[in-house]
Design a protein around this motif. Structure first.
Motif, PDB file in Angstrom:
ATOM      1  N   SER A 110       0.848  -1.191   0.000  1.00 26.28           N
ATOM      2  CA  SER A 110       0.000   0.000   0.000  1.00 26.28           C
ATOM      3  C   SER A 110       0.888   1.247   0.000  1.00 26.28           C
ATOM      4  O   SER A 110       1.737   1.403   0.883  1.00 26.28           O
ATOM      5  CB  SER A 110      -0.885  -0.033   1.250  1.00 26.28           C
ATOM      6  OG  SER A 110      -1.931   0.862   1.117  1.00 26.28           O
ATOM      7  N   ILE A 111       0.696   2.109  -0.983  1.00 19.66           N
ATOM      8  CA  ILE A 111       1.584   3.263  -1.190  1.00 19.66           C
ATOM      9  C   ILE A 111       0.882   4.552  -0.769  1.00 19.66           C
ATOM     10  O   ILE A 111      -0.226   4.847  -1.207  1.00 19.66           O
ATOM     11  CB  ILE A 111       2.013   3.341  -2.672  1.00 19.66           C
ATOM     12  CG1 ILE A 111       2.769   2.066  -3.059  1.00 19.66           C
ATOM     13  CG2 ILE A 111       2.855   4.584  -2.936  1.00 19.66           C
ATOM     14  CD1 ILE A 111       2.903   1.848  -4.544  1.00 19.66           C
ATOM     15  N   ASP A 112       1.553   5.314   0.099  1.00 27.54           N
ATOM     16  CA  ASP A 112       0.981   6.580   0.575  1.00 27.54           C
ATOM     17  C   ASP A 112       1.105   7.683  -0.462  1.00 27.54           C
ATOM     18  O   ASP A 112       0.148   8.416  -0.707  1.00 27.54           O
ATOM     19  CB  ASP A 112       1.712   7.036   1.852  1.00 27.54           C
ATOM     20  CG  ASP A 112       1.431   6.116   3.024  1.00 27.54           C
ATOM     21  OD1 ASP A 112       0.492   6.395   3.770  1.00 27.54           O
ATOM     22  OD2 ASP A 112       2.146   5.114   3.191  1.00 27.54           O
ATOM     23  N   ALA A 113       2.304   7.845  -1.054  1.00 31.90           N
ATOM     24  CA  ALA A 113       2.519   9.005  -1.927  1.00 31.90           C
ATOM     25  C   ALA A 113       3.752   8.807  -2.792  1.00 31.90           C
ATOM     26  O   ALA A 113       4.648   8.028  -2.465  1.00 31.90           O
ATOM     27  CB  ALA A 113       2.686  10.260  -1.081  1.00 31.90           C
ATOM     28  N   GLU A 114       3.795   9.568  -3.900  1.00 29.84           N
ATOM     29  CA  GLU A 114       5.004   9.617  -4.728  1.00 29.84           C
ATOM     30  C   GLU A 114       5.956  10.644  -4.122  1.00 29.84           C
ATOM     31  O   GLU A 114       5.525  11.650  -3.552  1.00 29.84           O
ATOM     32  CB  GLU A 114       4.641  10.022  -6.158  1.00 29.84           C
ATOM     33  CG  GLU A 114       5.845  10.073  -7.083  1.00 29.84           C
ATOM     34  CD  GLU A 114       5.527  10.610  -8.482  1.00 29.84           C
ATOM     35  OE1 GLU A 114       6.491  10.938  -9.191  1.00 29.84           O
ATOM     36  OE2 GLU A 114       4.333  10.708  -8.838  1.00 29.84           O
ATOM     37  N   ILE A 115       7.238  10.385  -4.254  1.00 28.61           N
ATOM     38  CA  ILE A 115       8.235  11.335  -3.749  1.00 28.61           C
ATOM     39  C   ILE A 115       9.447  11.300  -4.669  1.00 28.61           C
ATOM     40  O   ILE A 115       9.759  10.263  -5.269  1.00 28.61           O
ATOM     41  CB  ILE A 115       8.624  10.987  -2.291  1.00 28.61           C
ATOM     42  CG1 ILE A 115       9.352  12.140  -1.606  1.00 28.61           C
ATOM     43  CG2 ILE A 115       9.458   9.717  -2.215  1.00 28.61           C
ATOM     44  CD1 ILE A 115       9.553  11.926  -0.092  1.00 28.61           C
ATOM     45  N   GLU A 116      10.091  12.451  -4.834  1.00 32.54           N
ATOM     46  CA  GLU A 116      11.372  12.511  -5.550  1.00 32.54           C
ATOM     47  C   GLU A 116      12.474  12.304  -4.520  1.00 32.54           C
ATOM     48  O   GLU A 116      12.359  12.758  -3.377  1.00 32.54           O
ATOM     49  CB  GLU A 116      11.541  13.891  -6.211  1.00 32.54           C
ATOM     50  CG  GLU A 116      10.470  14.259  -7.217  1.00 32.54           C
ATOM     51  CD  GLU A 116      10.682  13.589  -8.576  1.00 32.54           C
ATOM     52  OE1 GLU A 116      11.851  13.354  -8.942  1.00 32.54           O
ATOM     53  OE2 GLU A 116       9.674  13.275  -9.241  1.00 32.54           O
ATOM     54  N   LEU A 117      13.556  11.642  -4.925  1.00 31.78           N
ATOM     55  CA  LEU A 117      14.625  11.377  -3.964  1.00 31.78           C
ATOM     56  C   LEU A 117      15.219  12.671  -3.404  1.00 31.78           C
ATOM     57  O   LEU A 117      15.647  12.707  -2.249  1.00 31.78           O
ATOM     58  CB  LEU A 117      15.729  10.517  -4.595  1.00 31.78           C
ATOM     59  CG  LEU A 117      15.361   9.080  -4.991  1.00 31.78           C
ATOM     60  CD1 LEU A 117      16.616   8.264  -5.274  1.00 31.78           C
ATOM     61  CD2 LEU A 117      14.519   8.363  -3.947  1.00 31.78           C
ATOM     62  N   VAL A 173       6.581   5.866  -3.411  1.00 33.62           N
ATOM     63  CA  VAL A 173       7.011   5.347  -4.706  1.00 33.62           C
ATOM     64  C   VAL A 173       7.909   6.397  -5.347  1.00 33.62           C
ATOM     65  O   VAL A 173       7.659   7.598  -5.223  1.00 33.62           O
ATOM     66  CB  VAL A 173       5.804   5.002  -5.609  1.00 33.62           C
ATOM     67  CG1 VAL A 173       4.988   6.237  -5.988  1.00 33.62           C
ATOM     68  CG2 VAL A 173       6.252   4.259  -6.863  1.00 33.62           C
ATOM     69  N   ALA A 174       8.982   5.934  -5.987  1.00 31.65           N
ATOM     70  CA  ALA A 174       9.849   6.827  -6.773  1.00 31.65           C
ATOM     71  C   ALA A 174      10.094   6.155  -8.125  1.00 31.65           C
ATOM     72  O   ALA A 174      10.330   4.944  -8.190  1.00 31.65           O
ATOM     73  CB  ALA A 174      11.176   7.066  -6.045  1.00 31.65           C
ATOM     74  N   TYR A 175       9.999   6.957  -9.190  1.00 32.57           N
ATOM     75  CA  TYR A 175      10.111   6.419 -10.549  1.00 32.57           C
ATOM     76  C   TYR A 175      11.482   6.728 -11.161  1.00 32.57           C
ATOM     77  O   TYR A 175      12.137   7.707 -10.804  1.00 32.57           O
ATOM     78  CB  TYR A 175       9.010   7.010 -11.443  1.00 32.57           C
ATOM     79  CG  TYR A 175       7.613   6.657 -10.975  1.00 32.57           C
ATOM     80  CD1 TYR A 175       7.107   5.365 -11.157  1.00 32.57           C
ATOM     81  CD2 TYR A 175       6.799   7.602 -10.357  1.00 32.57           C
ATOM     82  CE1 TYR A 175       5.828   5.023 -10.725  1.00 32.57           C
ATOM     83  CE2 TYR A 175       5.521   7.276  -9.923  1.00 32.57           C
ATOM     84  CZ  TYR A 175       5.035   5.996 -10.108  1.00 32.57           C
ATOM     85  OH  TYR A 175       3.778   5.672  -9.679  1.00 32.57           O
ATOM     86  N   ASN A 176      11.874   5.867 -12.106  1.00 28.89           N
ATOM     87  CA  ASN A 176      13.105   6.088 -12.887  1.00 28.89           C
ATOM     88  C   ASN A 176      14.332   6.331 -12.030  1.00 28.89           C
ATOM     89  O   ASN A 176      15.009   7.345 -12.156  1.00 28.89           O
ATOM     90  CB  ASN A 176      12.913   7.281 -13.852  1.00 28.89           C
ATOM     91  CG  ASN A 176      11.836   6.995 -14.877  1.00 28.89           C
ATOM     92  OD1 ASN A 176      11.770   5.888 -15.419  1.00 28.89           O
ATOM     93  ND2 ASN A 176      10.968   7.963 -15.109  1.00 28.89           N
ATOM     94  N   VAL A 177      14.582   5.420 -11.119  1.00 29.61           N
ATOM     95  CA  VAL A 177      15.819   5.502 -10.341  1.00 29.61           C
ATOM     96  C   VAL A 177      16.823   4.513 -10.949  1.00 29.61           C
ATOM     97  O   VAL A 177      16.431   3.584 -11.669  1.00 29.61           O
ATOM     98  CB  VAL A 177      15.587   5.190  -8.842  1.00 29.61           C
ATOM     99  CG1 VAL A 177      14.582   6.139  -8.245  1.00 29.61           C
ATOM    100  CG2 VAL A 177      15.167   3.750  -8.626  1.00 29.61           C
ATOM    101  N   ILE A 178      18.096   4.753 -10.661  1.00 30.36           N
ATOM    102  CA  ILE A 178      19.114   3.811 -11.128  1.00 30.36           C
ATOM    103  C   ILE A 178      20.058   3.482  -9.975  1.00 30.36           C
ATOM    104  O   ILE A 178      20.193   4.275  -9.037  1.00 30.36           O
ATOM    105  CB  ILE A 178      19.933   4.348 -12.324  1.00 30.36           C
ATOM    106  CG1 ILE A 178      20.636   5.668 -11.947  1.00 30.36           C
ATOM    107  CG2 ILE A 178      19.100   4.501 -13.570  1.00 30.36           C
ATOM    108  CD1 ILE A 178      21.740   6.047 -12.914  1.00 30.36           C
TER     109      ILE A 178
END
Length: 565
Positions: free
Chosen positions: A451-458, A485-490
């Protein structure tokens, strides 16, 4: 895993709270998701006080319970404090008995034997009370369904005061008082207390009667916090206050028994998770392997040297418990692989020589493996006994109720329950349970969910954000650790598997031109290919502080990884 995004709260509410508290949008969003929408509610959440606890006399029958106990004290009656053999029961018995012993010496404790008496109030326990001249039994974390037992005691001239938190049946026992916030006719403002929590409300009421304040009872909160953590009750309202101040007692000045258990832990500050994964299993091991009396003896001992001896005994029980748990889990997994035909919606297994003390843990392990409502049976005397565990969103108690014609007795909660049945009914029950689960479970529930609360940038993860998130503690049901959740990380090229069987993943993550963060993914060692060769991927994670050689750093704990489709 299924990635389930929590509903986004109304923007106006988030903005209003953000302005009132002068915090980042992400913090205001997390608060509104938890039902905190005003400055006053936020103040209560971030700065709980013992004054936030409810008046114990708001609980139905509390006045009757106090009057009967006070009358027993005045008349020099013997009082037996009776409780279940798990953490909630043994902490509750330890709490109430140690408080009453400060008033009268005529107090003894009784924990039923898991193997010869089973769960809850027992006829054997009532006979013990009768043989030893006890005229009052205080039952903790059990008793709400003990209609026959209470009548049996009444016929022998023994009164009952029941303190329970399980769901009542249609008929309540004819006790002098039945304290249970889940009673339909009880208007107590908070109904999610654990058994030890109800026990605490009882001593709070007795304390008020004796001109004591809440400050006189703070030292008992280490027991209450331990029970709240172990019993997986919501960390909201009154439970959150009790857990927070109880944790402070554990970290500052716990009773000798708890001090002895945690003396080898190399942590400066224990969290609710430490209580769940370190303290609770040890207390539970006494009742699982030997007898719950060992736990009560430890938790009521006020000489540290003696408590250390008791704690070392319990360490041995816990080591035995781990070995049995591992062995039986392997046997159960083999049985499932051998016997499963087609797609099942539930898992039900039985072997007559499995140790009754660990079948609940084994059921939890099987849920981790197969993610199905699970029941593990073993032989117990002339009957079969079992522990049930469920998956997120499925009420196993209701499923058992639907199959109750095959059961001798059952009890529990939405996610955990216990039962007994006659061996000849095992096959019929197994078929009925599978049929009931299949008819009532939503198919998507059978895939584990994060269960995901929110999107966040690193680059939004700062020491200030981490400081505020720490003030959301203690975490637990209905106030879980925030998950992002964070998108497009490497990965920066450092990804590797760790652990004896390479089962975990260690990474160093970046997103765009953000500062890098160390990250760990427990149980995600099989995802190494997903993150290698500077592939881009999405992560679901929580934020924690990692302490290594006295250096504290921010670390991401990864729950799941997915590559772009």
């Amino acid at each position: 895993m299924r990635w389930n995004f929590k509903s986004k709260p109304q923007k106006e509410k988030v903005q209003a709270l953000q302005q009132a508290l002068q915090v980042d949008e992400i913090i205001a969003t997390l608060l509104v998701q938890r039902g905190i929408e005003t400055f006053e509610q936020a103040k209560e959440f971030f700065r709980p006080t013992l004054e936030d606890l409810h008046d114990p006399y708001l609980m139905k029958d509390m006045d009757k319970a106090v009057n009967r106990i006070e009358s027993a004290i005045v008349n020099g009656e013997n009082i037996l404090v009776f409780g279940d053999y798990d953490v909630d029961g043994t902490t509750a018995v330890s709490l109430v008995s140690s408080y009453l012993k400060t008033i009268t010496p005529n107090i003894a404790t009784y924990i039923p034997d898991r193997y010869t008496e089973g769960y809850g109030v027992s006829f054997q326990g009532i006979d013990f009370a009768d043989d030893n001249d006890f005229s009052l039994i205080i039952a903790l974390d059990c008793g709400i369904k003990s209609v026959e037992h209470v009548q049996y005691a009444k016929d022998k001239g023994i009164d009952f005061v029941i303190c329970d938190h399980h769901r009542p049946g249609e008929i309540l026992p004819e006790a002098i008082a039945v304290l249970d916030p889940k009673r339909k006719d009880c208007s107590y403002p908070y109904d999610e207390l654990c058994g030890c929590g109800v026990g605490f409300k009882l001593i709070q009421a007795l304390g008020i009667n004796r001109d004591q304040t809440i400050d006189d009872l703070v030292s008992y909160l280490d027991l209450v916090a331990t029970a709240i953590a172990a019993d997986i009750v919501p960390i909201t309202g009154e439970n959150r206050v009790l857990a927070k101040f109880g944790l402070e007692v554990i970290n500052r000045d716990p009773r000798p028994g708890i001090k002895a258990l945690i003396q080898n832990l190399k942590k400066k500050q224990l969290t609710i998770s430490d209580v769940v994964f370190y303290i609770a299993p040890r207390i539970n091991a006494a009742g699982r392997i030997k007898h719950g009396d060992y736990a009560v003896r430890l938790l009521t001992e006020f000489n540290l040297e003696q408590a250390v001896e008791f704690a070392s005994e319990i360490e041995l029980f816990n080591a035995d418990r781990k070995d049995l748990d591992k062995q039986i889990t392997q046997e159960a997994l083999l049985q499932i692989e051998k016997n499963e035909e087609g797609e099942n919606f539930s898992t039900v297994v039985y072997q007559e020589d499995w140790h009754k003390g660990v079948i609940g843990i084994v059921a939890s392990r099987l849920v981790e493996n197969y993610y199905r409502p699970t029941i593990v049976f073993t032989k117990s005397g002339t009957k079969l006994a079992a522990s049930a565990r469920s998956v997120q969103g499925f009420d196993v108690y209701n499923a058992l109720e639907a199959c109750s014609e095959y059961l001798e007795q059952f009890g529990g909660h939405m996610y955990a329950a216990g039962m007994t049945l006659l061996e000849e009914n095992y096959k019929k029950f197994k078929e009925a349970f599978e049929k009931e689960v299949k008819a009532t479970i939503q198919p998507e529930i059978l895939t584990p969910e994060v269960s995901i609360d929110a999107e966040i940038e690193l680059n939004e993860i700062t020491p200030k954000l981490v400081r505020i998130l720490k003030q959301f503690e203690p975490f637990g049901p209905q106030n879980m650790t925030p998950v992002f959740v964070a998108y497009n990380v490497i990965d920066s090229g450092y990804a590797k598997t760790i652990g004896a069987e390479h089962e975990h993943l260690k990474l160093y993550l970046k997103q765009g031109d953000s500062t890098g963060f160390g990250a760990v993914g427990f149980g995600l060692g099989n995802k190494l290919d997903n993150v290698s060769n500077r592939k881009s991927f999405d992560i679901v994670f929580s934020i924690e502080e990692n302490e290594w050689k006295d250096v504290v750093s921010i670390q991401l704990q990864i729950r799941d990884i997915q590559n772009e489709a």
